[in-house]
Design an enzyme around this catalytic site. Structure first.
Site, PDB file in Angstrom:
ATOM      1  N   THR A 121      54.193  45.189  42.214  1.00 62.09           N
ATOM      2  CA  THR A 121      52.867  46.674  41.695  1.00 62.09           C
ATOM      3  C   THR A 121      52.717  46.797  39.960  1.00 62.09           C
ATOM      4  O   THR A 121      53.600  47.836  39.551  1.00 62.09           O
ATOM      5  CB  THR A 121      53.924  48.456  42.142  1.00 62.09           C
ATOM      6  OG1 THR A 121      54.283  47.947  43.672  1.00 62.09           O
ATOM      7  CG2 THR A 121      52.440  49.098  42.134  1.00 62.09           C
ATOM      8  N   LYS A 196      46.834  49.386  47.202  1.00 64.76           N
ATOM      9  CA  LYS A 196      48.789  50.161  46.805  1.00 64.76           C
ATOM     10  C   LYS A 196      48.636  51.840  45.645  1.00 64.76           C
ATOM     11  O   LYS A 196      48.911  52.133  46.375  1.00 64.76           O
ATOM     12  CB  LYS A 196      49.248  48.905  46.014  1.00 64.76           C
ATOM     13  CG  LYS A 196      51.049  49.539  45.472  1.00 64.76           C
ATOM     14  CD  LYS A 196      52.063  49.925  46.441  1.00 64.76           C
ATOM     15  CE  LYS A 196      53.133  50.146  46.188  1.00 64.76           C
ATOM     16  NZ  LYS A 196      54.370  49.913  47.035  1.00 64.76           N
ATOM     17  N   LYS A 271      55.970  55.656  38.424  1.00 61.84           N
ATOM     18  CA  LYS A 271      55.460  54.595  37.811  1.00 61.84           C
ATOM     19  C   LYS A 271      53.648  54.726  38.799  1.00 61.84           C
ATOM     20  O   LYS A 271      52.981  54.180  37.884  1.00 61.84           O
ATOM     21  CB  LYS A 271      55.852  52.912  38.038  1.00 61.84           C
ATOM     22  CG  LYS A 271      55.215  51.528  38.061  1.00 61.84           C
ATOM     23  CD  LYS A 271      56.333  50.625  38.302  1.00 61.84           C
ATOM     24  CE  LYS A 271      55.307  50.085  38.564  1.00 61.84           C
ATOM     25  NZ  LYS A 271      56.079  48.290  39.032  1.00 61.84           N
TER      26      LYS A 271
HETATM   27  P1  NAD Z   1      64.010  45.249  40.045  1.00 57.43           P
HETATM   28  O1  NAD Z   1      64.365  45.562  38.455  1.00 57.43           O
HETATM   29  O2  NAD Z   1      65.232  45.212  40.837  1.00 57.43           O
HETATM   30  O3  NAD Z   1      63.437  43.247  39.743  1.00 57.43           O
HETATM   31  C1  NAD Z   1      63.101  42.908  38.714  1.00 57.43           C
HETATM   32  C2  NAD Z   1      63.508  41.528  38.642  1.00 57.43           C
HETATM   33  O4  NAD Z   1      63.132  41.275  37.470  1.00 57.43           O
HETATM   34  C3  NAD Z   1      64.536  42.043  37.603  1.00 57.43           C
HETATM   35  O5  NAD Z   1      65.839  40.876  38.286  1.00 57.43           O
HETATM   36  C4  NAD Z   1      64.446  41.235  36.322  1.00 57.43           C
HETATM   37  O6  NAD Z   1      66.124  40.528  35.497  1.00 57.43           O
HETATM   38  C5  NAD Z   1      63.283  40.418  36.396  1.00 57.43           C
HETATM   39  N1  NAD Z   1      62.876  39.902  35.116  1.00 57.43           N
HETATM   40  C6  NAD Z   1      62.231  41.031  34.023  1.00 57.43           C
HETATM   41  N2  NAD Z   1      60.960  39.717  33.376  1.00 57.43           N
HETATM   42  C7  NAD Z   1      61.546  38.808  33.948  1.00 57.43           C
HETATM   43  C8  NAD Z   1      60.431  37.690  33.585  1.00 57.43           C
HETATM   44  N3  NAD Z   1      60.120  37.795  32.016  1.00 57.43           N
HETATM   45  N4  NAD Z   1      60.982  36.342  34.057  1.00 57.43           N
HETATM   46  C9  NAD Z   1      61.677  36.506  35.281  1.00 57.43           C
HETATM   47  N5  NAD Z   1      62.828  37.518  35.645  1.00 57.43           N
HETATM   48  C10 NAD Z   1      61.938  38.640  34.838  1.00 57.43           C
HETATM   49  O7  NAD Z   1      62.385  45.493  40.733  1.00 57.43           O
HETATM   50  P2  NAD Z   1      62.324  45.737  42.370  1.00 57.43           P
HETATM   51  O8  NAD Z   1      62.951  47.141  42.791  1.00 57.43           O
HETATM   52  O9  NAD Z   1      63.017  45.121  42.646  1.00 57.43           O
HETATM   53  O10 NAD Z   1      60.569  45.685  42.298  1.00 57.43           O
HETATM   54  C11 NAD Z   1      59.943  44.362  41.759  1.00 57.43           C
HETATM   55  C12 NAD Z   1      58.725  45.078  41.799  1.00 57.43           C
HETATM   56  O11 NAD Z   1      59.019  45.620  43.124  1.00 57.43           O
HETATM   57  C13 NAD Z   1      57.902  46.659  40.958  1.00 57.43           C
HETATM   58  O12 NAD Z   1      56.274  46.632  40.719  1.00 57.43           O
HETATM   59  C14 NAD Z   1      57.898  47.742  41.879  1.00 57.43           C
HETATM   60  O13 NAD Z   1      56.998  48.583  41.742  1.00 57.43           O
HETATM   61  C15 NAD Z   1      57.725  47.388  43.047  1.00 57.43           C
HETATM   62  N6  NAD Z   1      58.013  47.532  44.295  1.00 57.43           N
HETATM   63  C16 NAD Z   1      59.409  47.744  44.424  1.00 57.43           C
HETATM   64  C17 NAD Z   1      59.460  48.710  45.324  1.00 57.43           C
HETATM   65  C18 NAD Z   1      61.139  49.755  45.510  1.00 57.43           C
HETATM   66  O14 NAD Z   1      61.341  49.767  46.583  1.00 57.43           O
HETATM   67  N7  NAD Z   1      62.170  48.892  44.366  1.00 57.43           N
HETATM   68  C19 NAD Z   1      58.777  48.840  46.367  1.00 57.43           C
HETATM   69  C20 NAD Z   1      57.961  48.602  46.635  1.00 57.43           C
HETATM   70  C21 NAD Z   1      57.422  47.871  45.489  1.00 57.43           C
END
Ligand code: NAD
Length: 324
Positions: A121, A196, A271
């Protein structure tokens, strides 16, 4: 088939493709075609999504700065190496700035004709900038944010809202079928992120309205179960009360029944509301309810006890307050 000229760009899991006469049929070739996939960002969402693709028989090469390898995924030493030579590269990253940096690294490594599919997102401008960069390099690009949370990622029941070309959507569609139950092709680049943030702006505002109404009902002496019974079948109904009731012990099981453990964290709602207001400013849209919901979640997360709690924990917040 969800390709150029398709009549219905919305795909449901296991939905048969329609033939020229509109009769349903399955497409065994496309269903069984194995792809070489790069997956960057293997956190709470990306980890189980990548594992589901590997479990379905696809070859998945992953990269993350910190997260461990999900089941069935081979890790690469860099994002560029995870992306090089793959048919599709999926990213699932925290925000638009990180997406832009990762895209700048992986796009030059990708093979011509491959598709970069971002499921994070992020802001609409970043989604469009990455799509432009990909197009200049001869690649397809999709912005495909998801709804459904960690449970949907693990269970393969996410909903994808997708922006980008019909060809790129058709290429990635079999992967959406594995990771989710539904994929909606919303339009050109940025349309997925637009859908979204509009959806989540409605969700934030209706959750606040539902919570303040429950708190008012309490003070008026109305039983919460009666309040639910009436509102969930009346004109105040919404997903926030009907499917995700913020009152513990009332309605369907929800994070309220688990002491407001997320679920969908208030931090993530903040966010998404910020992204909605950033987008509204960029196109001069008047969104007072979204703005107020954003301010309430900002106060809740930054100054009160909302950080790390479910976004429906607005109910105990309102219950503890008066008008002053
Ligand atoms: P998270 O923080 O668990 O995962 C993000 C991952 O990205 C981490 O493991 C981090 O190490 C990795 N990362 C960061 N910078 C990086 C880079 N330069 N290279 C490689 N890896 C890198 O977050 P999440 O909960 O998995 O969410 C991910 C996305 O999904 C976000 O944009 C969030 O808004 C969206 N989202 C999350 C949810 C939820 O319920 N968690 C629901 C819908 C959407």
């Amino acid at each position: 088939m969800a390709g150029r000229g398709c009549r219905n760009p919305t795909r449901y899991k296991n939905q048969p493709h329609a033939d020229a006469a509109g009769r349903g049929r399955t497409d065994p070739v496309r269903r069984t075609q194995k792809m070489d996939i790069g997956f960057i960002g293997l956190g709470n969402m990306g980890g189980p999504m990548a594992a589901n693709l590997a479990a379905a028989g696809h070859s998945v090469t992953g990269f993350d700065l910190t997260a461990p390898a999900p089941a069935g995924v081979t890790m690469a030493p860099s994002a560029a190496e995870a992306a090089a030579g793959r048919d599709v590269v999926i990213t699932m990253l925290p925000n638009g700035a990180i997406l832009r940096a990762v895209a700048a690294e992986v796009i030059p490594a990708m093979k011509t004709g491959a598709v970069l599919c971002d499921c994070s997102t992020v802001d609409v401008d970043s989604a469009r900038a990455v799509a432009d960069l990909a197009a200049d390099a001869g690649l397809g690009a999709l912005d495909a944010p998801v709804s459904g949370g960690v449970g949907g990622a693990s269970g393969g029941t996410l909903t994808f809202m997708v922006g980008g070309s019909a060809d790129a959507f058709a290429t990635v569609s079999p992967l959406f079928d594995i990771m989710g139950q539904k994929a909606v092709h919303c339009g050109d680049a940025g349309a997925g992120q637009s859908a979204k943030i509009c959806n989540n702006m409605i969700l934030g505002a209706t959750m606040v309205a539902t919570c303040e109404a429950f708190a008012l009902a309490d003070k008026l002496g109305l039983d919460r179960a009666k309040m639910f019974d009436v509102v969930s079948t009346s004109s105040g109904a919404s997903w926030s009360i009907n499917a995700y009731c913020p009152a513990p012990g009332v309605g369907p099981t929800s994070p309220a029944d688990n002491d407001y453990t997320p679920g969908f964290a208030a931090d993530l709602m903040l966010k998404d509301l910020r992204l909605s207001q950033q987008a509204a400013e960029s196109v001069d849209a008047d969104t007072p309810m979204g703005e107020l919901a954003m301010r309430l979640y900002q106060t809740f997360v930054e100054d009160e006890d909302g950080r790390g709690r479910d976004f429906s924990a607005m109910l105990p917040r309102f219950s503890a307050r008066g008008r002053g």
